[in-house]
Scaffold this active site. Structure first.
Site, PDB file in Angstrom:
ATOM      1  N   ASP A 202      45.421  39.413 -26.293  1.00  0.00           N
ATOM      2  CA  ASP A 202      44.581  39.978 -25.256  1.00  0.00           C
ATOM      3  C   ASP A 202      45.161  39.516 -23.922  1.00  0.00           C
ATOM      4  O   ASP A 202      45.756  38.444 -23.848  1.00  0.00           O
ATOM      5  CB  ASP A 202      43.141  39.506 -25.421  1.00  0.00           C
ATOM      6  CG  ASP A 202      42.254  39.990 -24.294  1.00  0.00           C
ATOM      7  OD1 ASP A 202      42.220  41.210 -24.073  1.00  0.00           O
ATOM      8  OD2 ASP A 202      41.625  39.150 -23.631  1.00  0.00           O
TER       9      ASP A 202
ATOM     10  N   ASP B 140      40.020  35.638 -26.178  1.00  0.00           N
ATOM     11  CA  ASP B 140      39.064  34.630 -25.707  1.00  0.00           C
ATOM     12  C   ASP B 140      37.673  35.182 -25.457  1.00  0.00           C
ATOM     13  O   ASP B 140      36.749  34.412 -25.231  1.00  0.00           O
ATOM     14  CB  ASP B 140      39.573  33.979 -24.420  1.00  0.00           C
ATOM     15  CG  ASP B 140      39.359  34.873 -23.206  1.00  0.00           C
ATOM     16  OD1 ASP B 140      39.593  36.090 -23.323  1.00  0.00           O
ATOM     17  OD2 ASP B 140      38.955  34.356 -22.143  1.00  0.00           O
TER      18      ASP B 140
ATOM     19  N   ASP C  13      36.801  40.485 -28.074  1.00  0.00           N
ATOM     20  CA  ASP C  13      37.951  40.230 -28.949  1.00  0.00           C
ATOM     21  C   ASP C  13      37.530  39.849 -30.361  1.00  0.00           C
ATOM     22  O   ASP C  13      38.370  39.781 -31.256  1.00  0.00           O
ATOM     23  CB  ASP C  13      38.820  39.090 -28.372  1.00  0.00           C
ATOM     24  CG  ASP C  13      39.407  39.439 -27.019  1.00  0.00           C
ATOM     25  OD1 ASP C  13      39.767  40.609 -26.832  1.00  0.00           O
ATOM     26  OD2 ASP C  13      39.487  38.544 -26.161  1.00  0.00           O
TER      27      ASP C  13
END
Length: 760
Positions: free
Chosen positions: A306, A505, A509
């Site tokens: 990410d 994080d 996600d």
């Protein structure tokens, strides 16, 4: 009685009865000697019988049956001394196994022992000790010297904290009032007060303890596979022993085969190595929830990131200040940050933090009003100030040339800015950006060296912004405008080609982390949903720890495989030697113990750092000090950029005066800093890093900086009294842009180096 105490007790009984029986035998009391040896053999036989029956009940590998047969068969053949020696060897092996398991899981068990049980809460004007489950958000707590912070919250007073349990950082950290506080840290200074922000069950440390407890109970697929292979050893050993007996008629050869048929290289080496790898990871602030996750991490070749909060810091920070002609950057930032004090918006917090880092004195704003989605307005120092979008900051102001140029650059960079309007006129803008983490470029390089073949960045950002970040970092693939569902689909597709690791994080996600073969959550203080869904949690909020985790996993895999192959090969060779009569039972018992010891010691190597040795390092306090020196010089860099943009439009005498002021700042502040680095810091770092001249490239940057500053000083000294002449202006502008570019690149290189050395 715990398993370890039982194993130590069996070892003591076996050793004492063997010695006592031997003394009795040498003194001529053979009958009493046999009774003494039997007293040592019986507890071992009972323990092996119980463990074999329990293994059958649990449908696990009942390999203790080989040892049971060896000891019983030796006694029946009249090899009483050999039976006692075999019992002693087996007891010592069990004790060694217990020691290895305890040593391997030491860091993980330390986390569990560290968990607080109670807290000191302020009630009715006094401090009272209460059970931890009674602490609620909003409670005022006291943490005494040496005590563990019981729950997450925020500091009421400054504190010195030992965060080593969570982060691996050995040096105490100074925290200011108002800073967030994570449970599990230890008060390394004077007692302090804190405000609880969560219950114990919802706090960081409780979540970590739950994850560690689950990790200790897990069995990796490789361990279960080793159990199955070990179970095949039982019929193989019985077949070889039976064949040796039938072919030679010598029962002692069958006994010798059973004695050396040790399954320890399989059933012991693998779990010890896996637990060692997990403990080594925990020591570096990497919580691996299971042995299965560690094994999959060792097999990984595909990595998805990410972007926000993983590759970048995930928070807005000052990138540049643009000031209207005639105004200084610090003036723009001071006015904007003074008004921003009245807002909790992420951009406002970034403005205030930047101003405080520069030591600017902020004024108290009055008559503040906020327009959602547009910005703030209010009075600062008696002037009407607005910050926010360009339309909000100065609705009646026509776009000046510098504003048009700024808007074009922001569009090219995919960045945003907070505009400042004063009394209806736009005086400047503060560009904010989510900066790439200092350790990210190094982490990408380390991951590539670790064998990651495909690195894809997943982000919801626009394609142009994502492509720029991806190009800067050198990832192999960029997927922009990704929804959580699209991230999930991308991972599912990649899993057709290999083991996939996903790093994230945020809450969005969590689905991707759960779907990946190995999900990695950034930071223990991050979103709880992502930490729960992940297989690995980086307690230290640093991406380069992921490369360490992969390195530890692969080294653990290699060590476990070495132990299995070498140990089983030695056991099979010993079985063949025993079957052909070259290895009597007593010698076989000693050899079997030596094989076990060798296998366990080799597996314990996974606790130590790899063959690369201890990396060069400097204290974190020194690393932070070096980086803070760069922060202090940021104002000088802003002056360089501002003068480069403005020198052509300023009056000649003002341009010359500003150039003289800048040259003085460069000479007294920046040049003095670089000379100190070259004279004292760089030789120290070169000694730490090793090699013939590891700081050559950065020293070359210093030489170019010195050259550009000297040229600017000569041009300024050569100007006529009326100011900067027309012929010199383009040259000054070129030199300033060159100096700005090389200084920012040089500082970024040094910051990355200091950050890496401070973490080592």
């Amino acid at each position: 009685m715990s398993g370890r105490n039982l194993d130590l007790g069996l070892l003591a009984v076996s050793a004492l009865t063997l010695i006592a029986g031997s003394l009795l035998y040498w003194s001529g009391s053979a009958a009493l000697a046999r009774l003494a040896w039997l007293a040592g053999v019986l507890p071992i036989l009972l323990t092996l019988t119980a463990s074999s029956l329990l293994a059958v009940w649990r449908r696990q590998a009942g390999v203790d049956v080989l040892a049971l047969l060896a000891i019983g068969f030796a006694w029946l053949l009249g090899e009483h001394f050999a039976s006692a020696v075999i019992a002693l060897m087996l007891a010592s092996g069990r004790a060694l196994e217990s020691y290895a398991q305890a040593r391997a899981s030491n860091e993980m068990r330390a986390l569990l022992r560290h968990a607080p049980r109670e807290a000191s809460r302020h009630e009715d004007g006094e401090w009272r000790t209460v059970p931890l489950d009674r602490v609620l958000a909003g409670d005022r707590l006291l943490v005494r010297t040496g005590e563990v912070v019981p729950v997450d919250g925020s500091l009421i007073q400054a504190a010195e904290l030992d965060e080593s349990t969570l982060t691996g950082e050995a040096m105490p950290q100074h925290r200011e009032p108002g800073e967030p506080l994570r449970s599990g840290t230890v008060n390394a200074g004077a007692p302090f007060e804190m405000l609880a922000g969560a219950t114990a069950a919802d706090s960081t440390y409780s979540g970590i303890v739950r994850l560690v407890a689950a990790a200790q109970q897990s069995r990796s697929p490789w361990t279960r596979m080793a159990d199955r292979y070990a179970l095949l050893l039982v019929p193989l050993a019985l077949a070889v022993a039976g064949a040796a007996w039938l072919m030679t008629g010598d029962a002692h050869r069958a006994l010798a085969v059973l004695v050396v048929a040790t399954p320890c290289p399989l059933i012991l080496a693998v779990p010890v190595a896996i637990v060692c790898g997990m403990s080594r990871s925990a020591r570096r602030g990497i919580l691996v929830k299971s042995g299965a996750a560690l094994e999959k991490l060792a097999q990984s070749r595909i990595l998805f990131f990410d972007k926000t909060g993983t590759l970048t810091a995930g928070q807005a920070r000052l990138a540049a200040i643009e000031a209207a002609p005639g105004y200084a950057p610090d003036t723009v930032l001071r006015l904007a940050a003074s008004l921003a004090q009245a807002s909790v918006h992420v951009s406002s917090r970034a403005l205030v933090a930047a101003a405080r880092e520069r030591g600017l004195a902020l004024a108290l704003p009055r008559e503040v009003h906020e327009t959602p989605g547009a910005g703030l307005g209010g009075m600062v120092d008696g002037r009407a100030v607005r910050i926010g979008s360009l339309a909000h900051a100065s609705p009646a102001s026509a776009a000046a040339p510098w504003i048009a140029a700024l808007l074009r650059r922001l569009s090219h960079e995919g960045a945003s800015a907070v505009f400042l309007g004063v009394d209806g006129v736009t005086l400047g803008a503060v560009q904010l950006a989510d900066r790439i983490r200092l350790e990210t470029p190094r982490a990408i390089r380390m991951l590539r060296q670790a064998g990651i073949q495909r690195m894809a960045m997943l982000t919801g950002d626009r394609d142009d912004v994502a492509q720029m970040t991806g190009a800067m970092l050198g990832v192999t693939e960029v997927l922009a405008r990704q929804t959580p569902a699209q991230k999930l689909a991308a991972i599912r597709e990649a899993q057709r080609h290999g083991t996939v690791v996903m790093v994230g994080d945020g809450v969005n996600d969590a689905p991707a982390l759960a779907a990946a073969d190995v999900g990695v959550a950034m930071g223990a203080a991050g979103a709880a949903a992502s930490a729960e869904a992940a297989d690995v949690v980086l307690l230290v909020d640093r991406l380069d720890r992921l490369a360490e985790a992969i390195g530890i996993a692969r080294r653990t895999h290699r060590i476990a495989l070495q132990s299995v192959v070498a140990g089983m090969a030695l056991s099979l060779i010993a079985m063949m030697a025993a079957a052909f009569g070259y290895l009597p039972p007593l010698a076989g018992a000693v050899l079997q113990e030596l094989i076990d010891v060798a296998v366990i010691l080799n597996a314990l190597r996974a606790l130590r750092a790899g063959p690369e040795g201890r990396p060069a390092s400097i204290p974190q306090a020194q690393a932070r000090r070096l980086q803070s020196e760069h922060d202090d010089l940021e104002q000088v860099l802003d002056q360089v950029r501002w003068l480069a943009d403005s020198v052509a439009s300023l009056p000649r005498e003002i341009a010359c005066a500003r150039l003289a002021q800048l040259n003085q700042a460069l000479r007294e502040q920046l040049l003095a800093h670089e000379l100190r680095d070259d004279a004292s810091l760089y030789p120290e770092l070169a000694r730490l890093l090793g090699g013939s001249d590891p700081m050559a490239a950065l020293s070359g940057g210093h030489r170019e900086i010195f050259r550009l500053i000297c040229m600017l000083e000569r041009i300024a000294a050569d100007q006529p009294a009326e100011g900067l002449d027309q012929e010199s202006t383009p040259e000054v502008r070129r030199l300033l842009y060159e100096l700005n570019a090389i200084l920012r690149l040089h500082f970024a290189q040094e910051d990355e180096l200091y950050h890496a050395l401070g973490d080592a």
